[in-house]
Design a protein around this motif. Structure first.
Motif, mmCIF file in Angstrom:
data_model
loop_
_atom_site.group_PDB
_atom_site.id
_atom_site.type_symbol
_atom_site.label_atom_id
_atom_site.label_comp_id
_atom_site.label_asym_id
_atom_site.label_seq_id
_atom_site.Cartn_x
_atom_site.Cartn_y
_atom_site.Cartn_z
ATOM 1 N N GLU A 230 0.820 -1.214 0.000
ATOM 2 C CA GLU A 230 0.000 0.000 0.000
ATOM 3 C C GLU A 230 0.854 1.264 0.000
ATOM 4 O O GLU A 230 0.528 2.234 -0.675
ATOM 5 C CB GLU A 230 -0.941 -0.005 1.213
ATOM 6 C CG GLU A 230 -2.035 -1.060 1.131
ATOM 7 C CD GLU A 230 -2.988 -1.003 2.309
ATOM 8 O OE1 GLU A 230 -2.774 -0.147 3.213
ATOM 9 O OE2 GLU A 230 -3.948 -1.789 2.328
ATOM 10 N N ASP A 234 0.489 4.023 -2.880
ATOM 11 C CA ASP A 234 0.084 5.384 -2.518
ATOM 12 C C ASP A 234 1.155 6.396 -2.917
ATOM 13 O O ASP A 234 0.847 7.531 -3.308
ATOM 14 C CB ASP A 234 -0.188 5.484 -1.023
ATOM 15 C CG ASP A 234 -1.416 4.680 -0.598
ATOM 16 O OD1 ASP A 234 -2.084 4.108 -1.486
ATOM 17 O OD2 ASP A 234 -1.689 4.604 0.612
ATOM 18 N N SER A 264 -6.139 2.868 -3.663
ATOM 19 C CA SER A 264 -5.109 3.827 -3.288
ATOM 20 C C SER A 264 -5.712 5.219 -3.119
ATOM 21 O O SER A 264 -5.448 5.917 -2.123
ATOM 22 C CB SER A 264 -4.020 3.844 -4.364
ATOM 23 O OG SER A 264 -2.760 4.104 -3.822
ATOM 24 N N ARG A 267 -7.755 5.392 0.087
ATOM 25 C CA ARG A 267 -6.924 5.522 1.296
ATOM 26 C C ARG A 267 -6.427 6.951 1.464
ATOM 27 O O ARG A 267 -6.493 7.525 2.562
ATOM 28 C CB ARG A 267 -5.725 4.566 1.221
ATOM 29 C CG ARG A 267 -6.053 3.120 1.459
ATOM 30 C CD ARG A 267 -4.787 2.291 1.655
ATOM 31 N NE ARG A 267 -3.906 2.307 0.487
ATOM 32 C CZ ARG A 267 -3.972 1.429 -0.505
ATOM 33 N NH1 ARG A 267 -4.895 0.475 -0.489
ATOM 34 N NH2 ARG A 267 -3.132 1.493 -1.527
#
Length: 566
Positions: A230, A234, A264, A267
């Motif tokens: 992640e 990101d 992404s 988040r």
């Protein structure tokens, strides 16, 4: 009239000033181009929080100043609304930013296969390459390489035989890889061409030469790319946003998203880490159950600067890569293809019909990638069938992406059906010579991205960069669509040039409209977001041949500076 309406009339004057409040910031001392037909220019703009509260004469706007107001003198520079992305792939810009730069001049220095190999070898020494055990390059263009061909697996084996080497073509529709990458992707002499894709072969007609087109390129790339967590994903998204902001964009489009990309953005939006606003269109080319449309992120309003707006369908490939689906043959067919070669569709007609019918049934807005006019026929035929079955719908703003070879009769039908063109006029500069001499021939090349034809029909349209196909450079778009000047200096289709005023609308208020965002952005008006770009000069006041020299000096999002030129 309601009390609310009466109150608004008392607060806002015809000069565009909301009285009864003080400004946080006032911009003055420069030229302000508002893209508002009612008040096209102004002397000053005041903002409070993230919104514009005054636009007008300096003396009037300064009446909103108090002891805490910040006065910003523009120093004679030009303030415009922040650029709105007509079509692009902001996440993939992040991938481009961390890959070996294989772009040709003027954006970089790769002119031939030896310089391409050198860039890849240099990138192989980076920590990114060592960490993920791959050599990844982005942006090579066979049309600009001295050899006038794609790099083959043999060329890339000279970079490395142990690590996979993968080079993404500037169009994004093709890739070139070494023998190791072909092995990882499971591609061999026995492999068949998939629907909508081609494995290019060596002289024996069987052995892959390393060049992959369309669907097989995307499939192979997914297999060769390393798994990322992640944090890495990101980071790519954030790198893409920074690239957009450096070119004056305050809203980006994620023009063909998949689940890991949208996750992404979700988040980052939840954490308040979006530098600019992002609007996403999940891909339904391979699935009719797109990720995210059953979540709260599929909404009319942004949440944390992000929302899912509709879906994306791709019906063909790239004209410069000679994979777009045309009604007439390519001027010079690609190697190994007959003189009758017209490209090919990305999916069967019946699949396109079913997907567009589904969009009408569900009420989804859709973007359709159509570079070739035969792909345009597929899209418009499917729309006619869907409208006959489900009716025209309410305020549909579906978009034909690229429209490079769209015909006059197709523009008539698009206007009738409310389909908005999003044009790739930047191609005139980057690939205009290639279109004229190799792809389409002189006559058809004159009409690529025919913005003036759309303007004659009073159609709203946007202009885009399709980043990372090209850098997200609004100034290059502006210059290209106003002058239609190619790399060689030729003017490709002078009858399709558009005025500066129209070109600026196609970069601001008109793409805002096709995103259903015109109430929030795209012009400098009271009540809209304080999203601005500051240029060194006023585009209306420089010679048109100097438009490409304009510089983005600052980008402002929600009243806060997010980029300043060094």
């Amino acid at each position: 009239m309601t009390k609310t309406c009466l109150l608004m009339l008392c607060l806002v004057t015809t000069a565009g000033i909301a009285w009864g409040q003080s400004a946080d910031t006032i911009y003055h001392g420069g030229e302000i181009v508002t893209i508002d037909d009612k008040n096209p220019t102004a002397e000053a703009v005041a903002i409070k929080g993230s919104k514009i509260i005054a636009v007008g004469k300096t003396a009037e706007v300064l009446r909103l100043k108090d002891d805490n107001t910040k006065l910003i003198h523009l120093g004679g520079r030009c303030l415009l609304p922040g650029f709105v992305d007509g079509h692009g792939h902001v996440f993939n810009c992040g991938l481009q930013a961390v890959s070996a730069n294989l772009l040709p001049p003027p954006d970089h220095t790769v002119k031939d296969i030896p310089s391409l190999q050198a860039e890849l070898k240099k990138w192989a020494a980076t920590e990114t390459s060592k960490k993920f055990k791959i050599i990844l390059g982005f942006g090579y263009d066979d049309a600009q390489l001295k050899e006038q061909r794609h790099p083959t697996r043999h060329d890339l084996d000279e970079v490395s035989k142990d690590l996979p080497v993968y080079c993404i073509h500037q169009s994004g529709h093709l890739g070139a890889c070494n023998t190791k990458a072909l092995e990882i992707a499971g591609i061999s002499a026995e492999s068949k061409n998939p629907t909508g894709g081609v494995i290019r072969r060596e002289m024996d007609g069987k052995t892959p030469d390393g060049v992959l087109e369309e669907t097989i390129h995307l499939t192979a790339l997914m297999k060769v790319m390393p798994k990322m967590g992640e944090a890495e994903l990101d980071g790519l998204a954030q790198a893409g946003m920074k690239m957009y902001a450096a070119h004056g964009y305050t809203m980006a489009e994620e023009g063909r998203s998949i689940e890991l990309i949208d996750k992404s953005w979700m988040r980052l939006a939840e954490k308040g880490k979006l530098l600019i606003d992002v609007i996403s269109y999940p891909d339904i080319s391979f699935s009719e159950k797109p990720f995210g449309l059953d979540t709260p992120w599929y909404a009319k309003n942004l949440k944390g600067g992000y929302r899912i707006a509709g879906v994306k369908i791709s019906l063909d490939g790239s004209p410069q890569g000679k994979t777009a689906f045309l009604t007439q043959p390519y001027f010079m067919p690609p190697h190994g293809q007959p003189a009758s070669f017209r490209g090919y569709p990305a999916m069967p007609v019946e699949d396109a019909n079913r997907k567009i019918a589904l969009c009408y049934e569900k009420g989804w807005q859709f973007l359709v990638h159509c570079n070739g006019d035969a792909a345009g026929d597929m899209m418009l035929g499917a729309i006619k069938d869907a409208r006959a079955k489900f009716g025209p719908g309410n305020d549909r703003r579906d978009v034909m992406i690229h429209c490079q070879t769209v015909r006059e009769d197709q523009l008539d039908l698009m206007k009738e059906c409310g389909v908005i063109p999003s044009m790739f006029g930047m191609h005139c500069f980057y690939w205009g010579d290639w279109h004229r001499d190799s792809v389409l021939g002189a006559e058809r090349a004159e009409r690529i991205s025919p913005a003036r034809s759309a303007l004659r029909r009073d159609m709203i349209f946007s202009q885009h960069h399709d980043a990372p196909v090209a850098l997200p450079n609004a100034i290059r778009i502006l210059s290209s669509v106003v002058t239609r000047r190619t790399r060689s200096g030729d003017i490709l289709g002078a009858s399709q040039c558009i005025p500066v005023e129209v070109a600026l609308k196609s970069l601001t208020i008109w793409p805002a409209y096709h995103h259903y965002e015109e109430i929030n952005r795209g012009s400098i008006e009271v009540g809209k977001l304080a999203d601005f770009v500051v240029l060194d000069k006023n585009p209306h006041k420089v010679p048109i041949l100097s438009l490409s020299d304009l510089k983005v000096k600052e980008t402002i999002k929600d009243g806060k500076t997010i980029y300043v030129a060094e």
